[in-house]
Design an enzyme around this catalytic site. Structure first.
Site, mmCIF file in Angstrom:
data_model
loop_
_atom_site.group_PDB
_atom_site.id
_atom_site.type_symbol
_atom_site.label_atom_id
_atom_site.label_comp_id
_atom_site.label_asym_id
_atom_site.label_seq_id
_atom_site.Cartn_x
_atom_site.Cartn_y
_atom_site.Cartn_z
ATOM 1 N N GLU B 49 0.668 -0.972 -0.029
ATOM 2 C CA GLU B 49 -0.170 0.240 0.222
ATOM 3 C C GLU B 49 0.763 1.270 0.041
ATOM 4 O O GLU B 49 1.868 1.228 1.174
ATOM 5 C CB GLU B 49 -0.873 -0.022 1.144
ATOM 6 N N ASP B 60 -5.537 9.426 10.616
ATOM 7 C CA ASP B 60 -4.613 8.432 11.424
ATOM 8 C C ASP B 60 -4.128 8.657 12.707
ATOM 9 O O ASP B 60 -4.276 9.896 12.934
ATOM 10 C CB ASP B 60 -3.126 8.683 9.937
#
Ligand SMILES: Cc1ncc(COP(=O)(O)O)c(C=O)c1O
Lengths: 398, 265
Positions: B49, B60
């Site tokens: 990824e 995040d």
């Protein structure tokens, strides 16, 4: 689609709005949307909210003629909608009481909020104290400095204030941090969002809680002047006080709606917060709307003397009203806002919030164009107590 | 068949879970981040990824934020991610991008699909794009025959799992915990429950589990019930601790440990 009929069922205002959120939040915002629609149709809920707005906030807020200020606006008749007189000092409380009651309705005991100037944080901390909810407010570290008085107020009210040290350390980063909290604690926590941005249902819900400003003002102006105003003006950060006063007038085609964005040092300097005037459509904080961004799609940090307008995005309904031409958006620089701030203080004995001073500066410009026959309705969204330190530094008073 | 479906099918044929590793392009530099992605492949990762650094990464946690904030300040963006995709594909693994939607919109959705495909990319994971908003991306990814990875969460209703799975191609990304990215000490039970629901509701789709896995032991545990194990923050942590060749070596070592883990189920 007529401007009165937005958003559609999935929260779109033309191409704007929608839901650009992690899947983990979808269940919670679906629940919130359903609860909002249910309570809007529930007479008991409405009665409780109306009671709080009246007995706690002090609504309806007055409409004040500002003739001496009007002399500087080409002699136009300037009418101030006094949201500064609300409990907690700004329009933010209108929305917060609605969302706090909604939080109770869906059985959650903890609320989180973001805040820039601290007004939304103070309003949320206030409602949380009133209704017995745990409250955590995220605030950019830069703003905790600029608006230290409001940090103290929130703490006095029993809220936890978390200074955010990521990114530009202002409102946009406070929203990021609040979203991270929400996605982690969504089972127990409701996010009380402070403006008409964010994912659906926030732009619709916050508008509907704030539209009372324009509903009242429209009737007040009609009663006092026997006709509608020529122009309705407001400052635009995320856009909640502006949508709040615009909404009742959207169907009145003869009434101009003008939003004043924070022009900072001037839009041509790049140091500003004028998302519509100086930005381009994109996705930020869960919705598509105009925003300040670079060629890579990174958000550009905004600049404004006013913490409450210092945000690189704007609510999707404003983007829509702009594109269809129903409302106009113009920038006001820091210097123009501070001049109007000082002028209202000296001519009318009302110290406005620096945010609201942007709308006042806009009224001065419009009045000079329109002349003495014009009626200009200004949303005085907040009072300037929180800004005394900034203003005394700016004007060299201490 | 894309490279991702190939990788998942191959892992299944070997009776193991696939290993998917995340690293953002541009930390500590574009060059070293690409070296670290090659190290992932050497260590045994099946799918990389490629993270696209973004100014407002609301999903995040602190570890990935620290790395991507640095990359954003250095001006790294989607163009660099496409370069990394190309490098990963050349190194012999499947590459997908992982990034926030505004960057794709700004780049141009159709142009993104074309250039991703030309770079040898297999598709994209879109963590803040739900299928209801994805009309343009669905059309563009169909035209370019790219995988489209949407996410499901423990809070997703059955109806949403069904509709999200129907819009997905490649694999479905199951977020194991409610929360932001970040390594966790324990893989909770929520992940296994969620994977079980997906298997019932969308039996033909591969399900990979992410958020929290940090070592071979946890990878083995997740490999016991999922088709693929996704690891991010723990890999990024290697580079934060040593933003140089030593960090790249640490990435290779951790990838090998994780690769052994997914073979131990
Ligand atoms: C007094 C006042 N006016 C305006 C704003 C800007 O918000 P909005 O554009 O949502 O009304 C704020 C925000 O803090 C505020 O405190």
């Amino acid at each position: 689609m007529p401007a009165e009929n937005v958003p559609d069922l999935s929260g779109h205002f033309g191409p704007y709005g929608g839901r650009f959120v992690p899947e983990a939040l979808v269940a919670a915002i679906d629940e919130l949307t359903a609860a909002f629609h249910e309570t809007q149709a529930d007479p008991e809920f409405r009665a409780e909210l109306d009671r709080l707005l009246r007995d706690y906030t002090g609504r309806p807020s007055p409409l004040t003629d500002a003739p001496k200020f009007g002399e500087h606006a080409g002699g136009a008749r300037v009418l101030l909608k006094r949201e500064d007189l609300n409990h907690t000092g700004s329009h933010k409380i209108n929305n917060v009481l609605g969302q706090a009651l909604l939080t109770q309705r869906i059985g959650k005991k903890r609320v989180i909020a973001e805040t820039g100037a601290g007004q939304h944080g103070v309003a949320t901390a206030t409602a949380a104290a009133l209704l017995g909810l745990e409250c955590v407010v995220y605030m950019g570290e830069e703003d905790t400095r600029r608006q230290a008085l409001n940090v103290a107020r929130m703490r006095l009210l029993g809220a936890e204030v978390v200074p955010v040290t990521t990114g530009s350390r202002t409102l946009k980063d406070a929203i990021n941090e609040a979203m991270r909290d929400w996605v982690t604690n969504v089972e127990t926590t409701n996010y009380v969002f402070g403006t008409v941005a964010g994912p659906h249902p926030f732009p619709m819900m916050v508008r509907d809680y704030q539209r009372i400003i324009g509903d009242e003002a429209r009737a007040q102006v009609l009663e006092r002047c026997g006709r509608l105003p020529d122009v309705v003006v407001a400052c635009v950060g995320g856009g909640s006080n502006a949508i709040g006063i615009f909404t009742a007038f959207v169907p009145d085609e003869g009434v101009r709606l003008v939003g004043f964005e924070a022009g900072g040092d001037g839009v041509d300097t790049g140091r500003h917060a004028a998302s519509i005037t100086g930005g381009a459509p994109g996705v930020l904080h869960g919705a598509r709307s105009y925003l300040l961004q670079d060629e890579n799609g990174q958000t550009i940090e905004s600049h404004s003397i006013s913490a409450g307008l210092d945000y690189p995005g704007v609510g999707p309904e404003h983007s829509y009203l702009h594109d269809i031409g129903r409302a106009e958006y113009r920038p006001i620089t820091d210097a123009q806002a501070m001049e109007a701030f000082s002028l209202l203080s000296r001519t009318e004995g009302i110290i406005p919030a620096i945010e609201s001073a942007h709308a006042l500066a806009g009224a001065l410009q419009l009045g000079r164009d329109l002349g003495p026959d014009a009626i200009i309705l200004v949303n005085l969204s907040g009072r300037g107590d929180k800004d005394v330190e900034t203003a005394s530094t700016y004007f060299g008073l201490v | 068949m894309t490279a991702v479906s190939d990788a998942l099918a191959k892992a299944k044929a070997d009776n193991r879970a696939a290993l998917i590793g995340y690293l953002p392009v541009g930390y500590p530099s574009v060059e070293l981040s690409i070296a670290a992605m090659r190290a992932l492949v050497e260590g045994g990762v099946d799918v990389v990824e490629v993270g696209v650094p973004y100014s407002d990464p609301v999903m995040d946690g602190p570890v990935i934020q620290r790395a991507t904030e640095h990359a954003v300040r250095a001006g790294v963006g989607l163009r660099d991610a496409l370069q990394a995709v190309h490098a990963v594909a050349e190194a012999g693994a499947a590459a997908v991008t992982m990034g926030y939607w505004n960057q794709v919109e700004r780049f141009g959705v159709a142009r993104f699909a074309t250039e991703l495909s030309a770079a040898g990319g297999a598709g994209a994971i879109t963590p803040d794009l739900i299928p209801e908003e994805a009309g343009e991306w669905i059309a563009a990814s169909d035209a370019a025959q790219l995988d489209r990875v949407f996410l499901v969460a423990p809070s997703s209703t059955d109806a949403r799992i069904v509709s999200t799975a129907a819009a997905t191609r490649g694999f479905l990304y199951a977020t194991a915990v409610m929360g932001v990215t970040g390594a966790r000490d324990r893989v909770g039970t929520a992940a296994e429950t969620l994977v079980g629901r997906v298997r019932t509701l969308a039996p033909d789709l591969a399900v990979c589990v992410g958020l929290g896995v940090s070592n071979g032991e946890q990878a083995a545990e997740v490999a016991g019930f999922a088709d693929g194990v996704i690891v991010g923050s723990a890999l990024v942590r290697c580079l934060l601790d040593a933003p140089d060749e030593a960090g790249v070596a640490a990435v290779r070592t951790l990838a090998a440990d994780l690769a052994a883990g997914v073979r131990r189920r």
